[in-house]
Structures are given as structure tokens and as C-alpha cells.
Motif scaffolding. Sequence first.
Motif, mmCIF file in Angstrom:
data_model
loop_
_atom_site.group_PDB
_atom_site.id
_atom_site.type_symbol
_atom_site.label_atom_id
_atom_site.label_comp_id
_atom_site.label_asym_id
_atom_site.label_seq_id
_atom_site.Cartn_x
_atom_site.Cartn_y
_atom_site.Cartn_z
ATOM 1 N N THR A 53 0.807 -0.740 0.206
ATOM 2 C CA THR A 53 0.326 -0.052 -0.211
ATOM 3 C C THR A 53 1.282 1.535 0.292
ATOM 4 N N ASN A 54 2.114 0.725 -0.001
ATOM 5 C CA ASN A 54 3.197 2.566 0.131
ATOM 6 C C ASN A 54 3.877 2.671 -0.842
ATOM 7 N N ASN A 55 3.210 3.553 -2.060
ATOM 8 C CA ASN A 55 3.586 4.407 -3.378
ATOM 9 C C ASN A 55 5.040 4.772 -3.361
ATOM 10 N N ILE A 56 5.302 5.546 -2.375
ATOM 11 C CA ILE A 56 6.519 6.151 -2.301
ATOM 12 C C ILE A 56 7.544 4.934 -2.208
ATOM 13 N N THR A 57 7.873 3.505 -1.500
ATOM 14 C CA THR A 57 8.669 2.522 -2.149
ATOM 15 C C THR A 57 8.485 1.992 -3.322
ATOM 16 N N VAL A 58 7.081 1.654 -3.355
ATOM 17 C CA VAL A 58 7.256 1.530 -5.514
ATOM 18 C C VAL A 58 7.754 2.555 -6.256
#
Length: 264
Positions: A53-58
Motif C-alpha cells: 500500500t506504500n506508493n513511495i516504496t514503489v
Amino acid sequence: MKLGFIGCGNMAKAMIKGIVASGAVAPGEIYGSNVTPEHAAAVGEEFGINAGTNNITVAENADILFLSVKPYQYEAVIAEIRGAMRPEQTVVTIAPGKTIAWLEEQFGAPVRIVRTAPNTPAHVLAGVTAYCPNSLATAEDVAAVQSLLTSFGTTVELEESQLDAASAIGGSSPAYVYMFIEALADAGVAEGLKRPQAYQLAAQGVLGAAKLVLESGKHPGQLKDEVCSPSGSTIRGLEVLEKGAFRGTVIDALRTTIEKARAL
């Protein structure tokens, strides 16, 4: 090469499925995020990708980052991730109406962008994707993105001013064709066919006709004329379609779709 998908809805899943099925990128090299944990987990399980659910990780893990959220979500998503972006990354967008100039303004820093207009037949490796890079995207960037897009169908490079029309024709036309297939099948059922056979006949008829347009090199009007015998049944059916403004209605529907896309 690592890929990222922010947003794992129908279009993203179609692209991921095509990329994985073609072997273009290994599932373990693909990262995805979705606002709903359950949906992210389901996508991760279905395709074997890294999903959460983490956009920054992607954004941090991707060499090529697909922004596959709804158009109205773009501004918030870009604001969230722009601090995590690296200059060598390529951003691929799929949202109609979101221009390259608008995207560059939202990022507020030099970003390599390829704006695209894909469609859901990517699910069966039969998609068509129009695309246009910005001035910062290198030839190598564009080639890498084009290779990915080709893994699930065909591609067409266009000027940005043509992308909204391409999005409507390629992206929305499947919905129109599904309705057409359903109507053909309904007519068959009304005449005594069982529904599975009616759908098979209608869908294969449309598939074969499209294939003939692409492979014969003939104008669609010429192919239409070749089906119509003098005083035959097909020309009588076409007469009814013309009385119902079939072509004009399709044109009006697409132009309405384009106008809506530009307003998103």
C-alpha cells in the motif's frame, strides 16, 4: 530493470499480466501499490509481484514507474512521490487529459515522461497503446517503454495532440464492440440460437473482421462491399443500420468521449 505500478486496477492488471506472460520482466522485479490492502495482496498473489500500500516504496524501487491511478488522483499521488523520484527514472502515465506540460508542472523538477493511452485487451496480449514522450525522455527510455508496451500488444507513436483521440478510439472502443457483440448475440437468440453459440458466432465474426482489416491492407469500405451481394441479405441489413444513423452515432459517441477525456 525494475517496474513500478502505483494503482493496481483493471488497466494496471492488464499491463502486468501481459508483461509477466510475455517474459519481458520477471514478477519479482515488479512493484505495485494499491490503497486497499486486500486488493494489493490479491494482485501480489495473482501475478507474483511485490505488492503493498506504500506508493513511495514503489517509486523508490522502480526504474520505470507507471502511474496507473484514476485521472483525479494524479495530483495527490505526484505530490506524495515527487520527493522520492530520481532523475534517471522514467514515468509512464495512462490518464487521458493529463498533458505532459501539466505533469511536468506537478513534478516541479525535470522528469522523463512517456504519456500513453493503453487499452484492456492487453489482458490477452492484444492491446494497442498510443504513446508520446516528453523532451527529456531519451531514445533509450522510449525504446524501453515501447518494448514493454509491445509485450502486451501493438504500439503507435503519436503527437501529444492526437493522444486523446487515440485514447477514445483504442481505449473506449472495446466497450462499444462488447455492446455490438451482445446485440448481435441477442438477435441470434431471438432467432433460436442458444446464447453460448450466439456469443461465439458474434465474437468470432468481429474478431475475424478486425483481423482481415489489419492483414489484408484493404479499406474497410472495400471489405464491406465484398460481403454485400446485389439484392442480398447483408445490404438490406446495412440499409437498416444507415437509417439508424449507425456510423454517425459511433462518431458522435467517440467525439463525446474525447471531449470528456480532455476535461478530466
